[in-house]
Design an enzyme around this catalytic site. Structure first.
Site, PDB file in Angstrom:
ATOM      1  N   HIS A   1       7.434  11.969  11.063  1.00 44.56           N
ATOM      2  CA  HIS A   1       6.505  12.965  10.514  1.00 44.56           C
ATOM      3  C   HIS A   1       6.229  14.030  11.579  1.00 44.56           C
ATOM      4  CE1 HIS A   1       5.695  10.832   6.872  1.00 44.56           C
ATOM      5  NE2 HIS A   1       4.864   9.951   7.354  1.00 44.56           N
TER       6      HIS A   1
ATOM      7  N   SER B   1      -2.922  13.736  -2.200  1.00 39.11           N
ATOM      8  CA  SER B   1      -2.253  12.466  -1.963  1.00 39.11           C
ATOM      9  C   SER B   1      -2.704  11.848  -0.631  1.00 39.11           C
ATOM     10  CB  SER B   1      -0.740  12.699  -1.970  1.00 39.11           C
ATOM     11  OG  SER B   1      -0.057  11.494  -1.784  1.00 39.11           O
TER      12      SER B   1
ATOM     13  N   ARG C   1       0.899   6.252  -6.368  1.00 37.91           N
ATOM     14  CA  ARG C   1      -0.323   6.633  -7.053  1.00 37.91           C
ATOM     15  C   ARG C   1      -0.029   7.325  -8.383  1.00 37.91           C
ATOM     16  NH1 ARG C   1      -3.959  10.799  -7.043  1.00 37.91           N
ATOM     17  NH2 ARG C   1      -2.306  12.069  -6.151  1.00 37.91           N
TER      18      ARG C   1
ATOM     19  N   PHE D   1      10.005   7.455 -10.361  1.00 40.44           N
ATOM     20  CA  PHE D   1       8.675   6.976  -9.956  1.00 40.44           C
ATOM     21  C   PHE D   1       8.335   5.611 -10.568  1.00 40.44           C
ATOM     22  CE2 PHE D   1       4.043   6.754 -10.587  1.00 40.44           C
ATOM     23  CZ  PHE D   1       3.629   6.807  -9.264  1.00 40.44           C
ATOM     24  N   GLU D   2       8.532   5.486 -11.876  1.00 44.41           N
ATOM     25  CA  GLU D   2       8.149   4.256 -12.581  1.00 44.41           C
ATOM     26  C   GLU D   2       8.903   3.049 -12.011  1.00 44.41           C
ATOM     27  OE1 GLU D   2       9.100   7.143 -14.004  1.00 44.41           O
ATOM     28  OE2 GLU D   2       7.040   7.746 -14.526  1.00 44.41           O
TER      29      GLU D   2
ATOM     30  N   MET E   1      10.247   2.825  -8.908  1.00 53.24           N
ATOM     31  CA  MET E   1       9.817   2.566  -7.525  1.00 53.24           C
ATOM     32  C   MET E   1       8.406   1.988  -7.472  1.00 53.24           C
ATOM     33  SD  MET E   1      11.613   5.570  -5.247  1.00 53.24           S
ATOM     34  CE  MET E   1      10.643   5.150  -3.814  1.00 53.24           C
TER      35      MET E   1
ATOM     36  N   GLY F   1       2.565  10.289  -8.459  1.00 46.03           N
ATOM     37  CA  GLY F   1       3.929  10.800  -8.362  1.00 46.03           C
ATOM     38  C   GLY F   1       4.182  12.012  -9.241  1.00 46.03           C
TER      39      GLY F   1
ATOM     40  N   ARG G   1       6.407  19.343   0.359  1.00 46.09           N
ATOM     41  CA  ARG G   1       5.652  19.234  -0.905  1.00 46.09           C
ATOM     42  C   ARG G   1       4.526  20.251  -0.855  1.00 46.09           C
ATOM     43  NH1 ARG G   1       2.559  13.742  -3.158  1.00 46.09           N
ATOM     44  NH2 ARG G   1       2.571  14.368  -5.348  1.00 46.09           N
TER      45      ARG G   1
ATOM     46  N   LYS H   1       2.909  12.243   3.063  1.00 47.36           N
ATOM     47  CA  LYS H   1       2.651  12.301   1.623  1.00 47.36           C
ATOM     48  C   LYS H   1       3.499  13.325   0.861  1.00 47.36           C
ATOM     49  CE  LYS H   1       0.588   9.440   0.813  1.00 47.36           C
ATOM     50  NZ  LYS H   1       1.185   8.073   0.990  1.00 47.36           N
TER      51      LYS H   1
HETATM   52  P1  A3P Z   1       0.892  10.710  -4.969  1.00 49.78           P
HETATM   53  O1  A3P Z   1      -0.166  10.152  -4.075  1.00 49.78           O
HETATM   54  O2  A3P Z   1       0.626  12.138  -5.345  1.00 49.78           O
HETATM   55  O3  A3P Z   1       1.167   9.867  -6.145  1.00 49.78           O
HETATM   56  P2  A3P Z   1       5.001   9.438   1.208  1.00 49.78           P
HETATM   57  O4  A3P Z   1       6.084   8.455   0.860  1.00 49.78           O
HETATM   58  O5  A3P Z   1       5.466  10.597   2.015  1.00 49.78           O
HETATM   59  O6  A3P Z   1       3.833   8.725   1.771  1.00 49.78           O
HETATM   60  O7  A3P Z   1       4.545  10.125  -0.157  1.00 49.78           O
HETATM   61  C1  A3P Z   1       3.835   9.413  -1.115  1.00 49.78           C
HETATM   62  C2  A3P Z   1       3.730  10.255  -2.365  1.00 49.78           C
HETATM   63  O8  A3P Z   1       5.015  10.325  -2.984  1.00 49.78           O
HETATM   64  C3  A3P Z   1       2.780   9.648  -3.379  1.00 49.78           C
HETATM   65  O9  A3P Z   1       2.248  10.752  -4.114  1.00 49.78           O
HETATM   66  C4  A3P Z   1       3.753   8.822  -4.209  1.00 49.78           C
HETATM   67  O10 A3P Z   1       3.280   8.460  -5.478  1.00 49.78           O
HETATM   68  C5  A3P Z   1       4.913   9.816  -4.306  1.00 49.78           C
HETATM   69  N1  A3P Z   1       6.175   9.159  -4.680  1.00 49.78           N
HETATM   70  C6  A3P Z   1       6.733   8.048  -4.175  1.00 49.78           C
HETATM   71  N2  A3P Z   1       7.863   7.731  -4.833  1.00 49.78           N
HETATM   72  C7  A3P Z   1       8.014   8.679  -5.785  1.00 49.78           C
HETATM   73  C8  A3P Z   1       8.998   8.906  -6.805  1.00 49.78           C
HETATM   74  N3  A3P Z   1      10.024   8.075  -6.992  1.00 49.78           N
HETATM   75  N4  A3P Z   1       8.835   9.985  -7.597  1.00 49.78           N
HETATM   76  C9  A3P Z   1       7.791  10.834  -7.434  1.00 49.78           C
HETATM   77  N5  A3P Z   1       6.841  10.653  -6.500  1.00 49.78           N
HETATM   78  C10 A3P Z   1       6.950   9.593  -5.679  1.00 49.78           C
END
Ligand code: A3P
Length: 296
Positions: free
Chosen positions: A109, A139, A258, A230-231, A233, A260, A131, A49
């Site tokens: 991981h 998350s 979720r 984020f938006e 992806m 981001g 993070r 996460k």
């Molecule tokens: P949140 O749950 O806080 O939204 P992983 O890929 O290691 O599983 O991490 C997932 C987390 O990264 C989620 O956080 C997800 O929304 C966030 N994430 C994925 N793509 C992102 C992006 N382009 N910018 C910012 N956060 C991103």
């Protein structure tokens, strides 16, 4: 609804050197440990996460010289083999990596002490993304609620304890981050922070480009920044896990993409949880120079 508890019951966690891992990974442990890395492998390393999918998409965009079409060739979780992943009868992460032509980009991981030794022996490149612990915890909590392949997180209060005690799958956030931070100058490690990528994606992506030995022009760099926002992806079926069956990831409980953001922990931590967490953090991270940003 009736299906969920039944599926979750099958989830067995076993510890390797004190780190809880999924049973299937432990069953495959000798293959994982004997994995043969190659000197030109690039390994993406994260605590769960921490923005793994985000950095994977950034790395792939760089590898494909900003070609959006090429990055649509496969789901993100199929583009980079996940070393410790095993779910028989599907091919394991090790098998997928073995079948992949070089130069390979792989994902893990695992904490430093559990990494297959050949990665160190071959002086591979490692890209670590860290993070802040509070946002990671939030998350991971939501992820465990929606991901039927991980244990039920319980209530937020219960999860808070599980997380700080390192009893989540892949273990303690504190040990993971400290472990990778402490060796970062001894190996070819680019150590990045989720919060920095969020604040200044262009600057951080430039670091990745350099680390990967690539030379991309400004237009390509701008495309990568835009496409990995984020938006973007969240809407992209190759990155948002929308093709994963609901029986495995129930996005009606919580979307994979979720929020981001940096600082969502403030919407979850009570004042007393926050005070307690800060105390524990101080103790567990004593002696390390790593500094996290908790809000932007
Ligand atoms: P949140 O749950 O806080 O939204 P992983 O890929 O290691 O599983 O991490 C997932 C987390 O990264 C989620 O956080 C997800 O929304 C966030 N994430 C994925 N793509 C992102 C992006 N382009 N910018 C910012 N956060 C991103």
């Amino acid at each position: 609804m009736a299906q969920t508890p039944q599926l979750r019951k099958e989830i067995v966690i076993r510890e390797v050197e004190g780190v809880p891992l999924l049973q299937a990974a432990v069953d495959n442990w000798s293959h994982i440990q004997n994995f043969q890395a190659k000197p030109d492998d690039l390994l993406i390393c994260t605590y769960p996460k921490s923005g793994t999918t985000w950095i994977q998409e950034i790395v792939d965009m760089i590898e494909q010289n900003g070609d959006v079409e090429k990055c649509q060739r496969a789901l993100i979780h199929h583009r980079h083999p996940f070393i410790e992943w095993a779910k028989p009868p599907q091919p394991s992460g090790v098998e997928k990596a073995n079948a992949m032509p070089s130069p390979r980009i792989l994902k893990t991981h695992l904490s430093t002490q559990l990494l297959p030794p050949s990665f160190w022996e071959n002086n591979c490149k490692f890209l670590y993304v860290a993070r802040n612990a509070k946002d990671c915890m939030v998350s991971y909590y939501h992820f465990q609620k929606m991901n039927q392949g991980l244990p039920e997180p319980g209530t937020w209060e219960e999860y808070f304890e599980t997380f700080i005690n390192g009893k989540v799958v892949w273990g303690s956030w504190f040990d993971h981050v400290k472990g990778w931070w402490e060796i970062k100058d001894r190996y070819q490690i680019l150590f990045l922070f989720y919060e920095d990528i969020k604040r200044d994606p262009k600057h951080e992506i430039q670091k990745v480009i350099k680390f990967m030995g690539k030379n991309l022009d400004e237009t390509v760099l701008n495309t990568i920044v835009q496409e990995t926002a984020f938006e973007k992806m969240k809407e992209n079926p190759m990155t948002n896990r929308s093709t994963v069956p609901k029986s495995m990831m129930d996005q009606s409980i919580s979307p994979f993409m979720r929020k981001g953001m940096v600082g969502d922990w403030k919407n979850h931590f009570t004042v007393s949880q926050n005070e307690r967490f800060d105390e524990i953090y101080k103790r567990k991270m004593e002696g390390t120079s790593i500094k996290f940003c908790l809000e932007l």
